[in-house]
Each structure stands twice: as C-alpha cells, then as structure tokens.
Write a protein that holds these residues in place. Structure first.
Motif, PDB file in Angstrom:
ATOM      1  N   LYS A 257       0.982  55.972   1.624  1.00 35.17           N
ATOM      2  CA  LYS A 257      -0.513  55.962   1.967  1.00 35.17           C
ATOM      3  C   LYS A 257      -1.146  54.721   2.101  1.00 35.17           C
ATOM      4  O   LYS A 257      -2.050  54.461   3.118  1.00 35.17           O
ATOM      5  CB  LYS A 257      -1.345  56.540   0.700  1.00 35.17           C
TER       6      LYS A 257
ATOM      7  N   HIS B 191       1.607  62.055   2.408  1.00 32.12           N
ATOM      8  CA  HIS B 191       1.214  61.369   1.275  1.00 32.12           C
ATOM      9  C   HIS B 191       0.050  62.025   0.570  1.00 32.12           C
ATOM     10  O   HIS B 191      -0.361  61.863  -0.548  1.00 32.12           O
ATOM     11  CB  HIS B 191       0.922  59.837   1.692  1.00 32.12           C
ATOM     12  N   THR B 192      -0.600  62.832   1.412  1.00 29.99           N
ATOM     13  CA  THR B 192      -1.495  63.704   0.827  1.00 29.99           C
ATOM     14  C   THR B 192      -1.653  65.224   1.197  1.00 29.99           C
ATOM     15  O   THR B 192      -0.933  65.145   2.186  1.00 29.99           O
ATOM     16  CB  THR B 192      -3.079  63.157   1.063  1.00 29.99           C
TER      17      THR B 192
ATOM     18  N   GLY C 221       1.342  67.779  -0.608  1.00 26.45           N
ATOM     19  CA  GLY C 221       1.210  66.145  -0.811  1.00 26.45           C
ATOM     20  C   GLY C 221       2.402  65.831  -1.579  1.00 26.45           C
ATOM     21  O   GLY C 221       2.913  66.510  -2.446  1.00 26.45           O
TER      22      GLY C 221
END
Length: 462
Positions: free
Chosen positions: A159, A90-91, A139
């Motif tokens: 996230k 997610h990142t 990401g």
C-alpha cells in the motif's frame, strides 16, 4: 458495444486473449500498446497452462491492472465458466473496485462470452455465475477460509512506503501468502502477481529468491540495455501516455530510491549495507565441493514473551575447486544450553567427519572451558576454535567481498529467505547471528587443507 461478427475461435472454443481484449476496449477507442501486447501474450499462456506462476512488474500508470485484473478474469471465466477465482489487493476496497469493473464487463458482454451472472449474488467483489463459477475479492491478509481457487490474482499487495519499509508488514504479507493463500489453490491452479516494486524484500523479491518456476515480466519506465521490448536505452515504456521527459521530471521529484523501485522495478539497497545480496547466486542442486565446514555462533536462550534473544546458528559452507563458496545448510534455533550441546553433536554426526567444525571462543576462562568441553564431546571430528577479534563489520569483510564478487552461491531451501534478509539488513538489522556464522565459516574454510578428492555430499553422515 458492437462486437465484431464471428470472433475467431480456437481449440478452446473462444477467441485468443488479444482479440478478446481489443474487442472489449475498442468501444472507448483504446488499443493495446506494445507492453500490453507482451502482457497479453503472457496471460494467454497462463490461460493455456504453459505458465502457472506469472510475475508482472510495471510502473504506476502502465494499465497493467486493466489487462490482468479486469479483462483477464473475464476471459478466464469464458474458457472455464465453472472455475473459481480469488483476487487480492492491498485493501479490500481496491479488490472490490477491480471486481466491480469485471462484473460490468461480464454484464455487458456476457452473451458473447457465454456467461451469465447469478442473479442472487450482487456484491461487486463477490459474485457467482450461473455456470457455477465464483469470483472472490479480498484485501491481503483478509479472511479466505472456505474458499478455493483455480486462479489467484494478486494485484498491488503493497500500500505505501511505510508498509514496504516495515519488516513486520513484509513478514505478515509473506506469511499470509504462504500459509493461507497458497493453501486455497487447487492442484494445477495458477497464480498471477501484478505489482509495482517497492523494496528489495517485497513479495516479488522474496518469491524470486525462494521459489523456482516464476515467469517474470519486468518492464521499467525508461528502457535499460537489452530491453525485452526492443526499446532504445532511455526510451519510455508508453510514450503515448507519458514520454521520457515527463518521466525524468518525476525522477527528480521523487528521488533516486523511489524512482528505481517504483518506475524502474529495480529497488536498491539502503545505504550502509555491507552485503550486496543481489550478487548472491541461488542454486537448486549442490555442486561437487572440495571441503566443508560447519561454523557455529552459539547462544543459549529460549524465546519467551517480551524477550527476543539471539539465535544459535550452525552454517555449513562448502568450497569448490574453482574457489567459489556455497552455503549448503543453516540450522537456527533458540534452545537451552543442554539442548544446544545435543544439537551440535547430532548435526556433526549427520554432516560426517569430512566436515570441520568451527567454534567461537568466548573471552575469559569460562570460554576456554566451554571449548574444551565441546572438543571432548566432538573428539571424532576436526574442531577449530579461536576468540572473536575485531568489530563484526571487520570480521564480515571477507565474506562480503566474496559475495560481492559473485563467488558466493546459496542453496534454495526453507532457511534461504531469512538468511538473505539478515545479510541485506546487516549491520543495521535486529539480528546478526547468521552473519557471524558466515564470517567464521569463510575465514575457517580458507585454513582447511584441500582434500585429494571431491566430497560426495550424499555420503556424508552415513
């Protein structure tokens, strides 16, 4: 770490993944629990090519990333030292975290693995091997242009709750996956999706509805009936780490919706939804049907900047001999009135005379005139029309009842996901044009006489 002398070798020239993982973890006194063993066996099948799409659904703290995002790519490189791997989280920082751990495994055990890091690439999340292999961490929705992959790992792509509940965020992730990430996969490449479930419409939910071929490994925190690990109902997934009592306390603290999604891997619908989309039966082949109808919900507006008009929707519904329904096709456009009219005529010709046409009549004289005009244009077809009556939720009740009883099938196609999304959001969604078309189709098809023989759909429109 001291390696066990003479690791067992198989036809791939390397020990199996379980032996590999146990060897790497033994230095810190760890060993795989039963759910880890099941995960290891599935990942082994990915490495062998028996599985090309694997979906791993486990609760937080189950150590799924240790095996799937750290140890497995090291094992993969040991078997395919010239291959390329893309890892997405997610990142970018989380992806780089896993990349840093992977790099450490290769640096420490490279000699035993037959791997050596390229001295010229020192980044944690983007490094190469002397053998030519490449690892690229990013990401989700990050740039991957120019990259190719034999293996794609997607770990924790969502996230937060805010992101999971955002339709635009879900659409953006889905679009990135389909339009960008998939285009990076080489022929014969494999994908592993590792995640905790958040929402019925998260990436795992969409892929499960719209794509065939996924092997799903789903392990809830507390065992349910017919548990794949053979646990008793209510037994904890990893009692050595967190027992059932501790998990139950979390259940009370986080609330039922969060618990069912994050811990049981079974996200539930928000309250107030009319269609139980989980009851939809998805099919890939069209069964024989007795009769068909194409129901239209008409609009005549073109989307422009700042405007989000309704859609013109034509939904084709079939009814089987046993009374079940199947959604066969959906046409969904935003066009001018003349273009909509041409569309109706063209689709009717394609469907053939065996498919009835159902139209909603707008109130007033203008609505009567519009229907009479369409009937003249569609004179060769059976056209059925009537004014809309009652609230939308009331009109949708017959269709929702059929779907809720498990008697509604939907063909897998490019329109399937958008259709199910709208059903799931109704009556609180932004659009309900497809719901209106389905409602009219179900009501109309019940009024049609059954044909003396089944319709061969391959002949319609010829």
């Amino acid at each position: 770490m001291t390696h066990r002398a003479g690791l067992a070798r198989d036809e791939f020239g390397l020990a199996g993944f379980r032996d590999f993982a146990e060897t790497i973890l033994s230095v810190r006194g760890d060993r795989p629990a039963r759910h880890h063993v099941a995960l290891i066996e599935a990942l082994e099948r990915v490495a062998e090519g028996a599985i090309d799409r694997l979906m791993v659904q486990m609760p937080p703290g189950a150590a799924k990333s240790t095996y799937a995002s750290v140890l497995f790519p090291a094992f993969w490189f040991a078997r395919r030292p010239e291959s390329e791997v893309i890892a997405a989280c997610h990142t970018a920082s989380l992806a780089e975290h896993f990349g840093r751990q992977l790099r450490g495994v290769i640096a420490e055990h490279g000699e035993a693995l037959g791997l050596r890091l390229d001295a010229g690439s020192r980044a944690a999340g983007r490094f190469g091997l002397v053998s030519g292999g490449q690892y690229f961490a990013t990401g989700v929705r990050g740039p991957i242009t120019g990259r190719r992959a034999d293996l794609i790992l997607i770990d924790d792509p969502v996230k937060s709750w805010a992101e999971a509940d955002s339709r635009s965020a879900r659409d953006a992730l889905d679009g990135w996956y389909r339009a960008e990430l998939l285009s990076r996969l080489k022929p014969g490449g494999r994908i592993v999706l590792i995640m905790t479930r958040w929402h019925k419409d998260d990436l795992a939910g969409r892929l499960g509805r719209t794509e065939d071929g996924w092997t799903v490994l789903r392990f809830p925190a507390l065992a349910e009936p017919d548990d794949p690990l053979g646990r008793a109902v209510g037994e904890a997934l990893w009692p050595e780490w967190e027992n059932a009592a501790a998990i139950s306390r979390k259940r009370a603290a986080v609330g039922e919706r969060a618990f069912m999604a994050l811990y049981q891997q079974n996200p539930t619908s928000d309250s107030g939804q009319q269609f139980d989309v989980d009851r939809v039966v998805l099919i890939t082949e069209v069964p024989p049907v007795l009769r068909t109808v194409r129901a239209w919900d008409l609009a005549a507006s073109v989307a422009t900047p700042g405007r989000d008009p309704d859609w013109t929707v034509g939904l084709k519904l079939g009814r089987l001999e046993d009374g079940r329904y199947v959604v066969l096709d959906i046409v969904r456009v935003r066009e001018r009135p003349t273009d909509v009219e041409q569309l109706l005529v063209g689709i009717a010709t394609k469907d053939g005379v065996g498919t009835a046409i159902a139209l909603a009549q707008d109130p007033g004289q203008a609505g009567v005139a519009q229907i009479e005009h369409y009937k003249r244009r569609l004179a060769a077809f059976q056209v059925m029309s009537s004014p809309e009556s009652g609230a939308k939720m009331t009109r949708a009740m017959p269709a929702a009842a059929e779907l809720g009883s498990g008697r509604m099938m939907v063909l897998r196609a490019e329109w399937t996901a958008a259709f199910l999304d709208e059903l799931q959001a109704f009556p609180n969604g932004e659009k309900d044009d497809q719901v209106d078309a389905l409602s009219r189709a179900v009501i109309t098809i019940a009024k049609l006489p059954a044909l003396s023989r089944r319709i061969d759909l391959s002949l319609l429109g010829r």
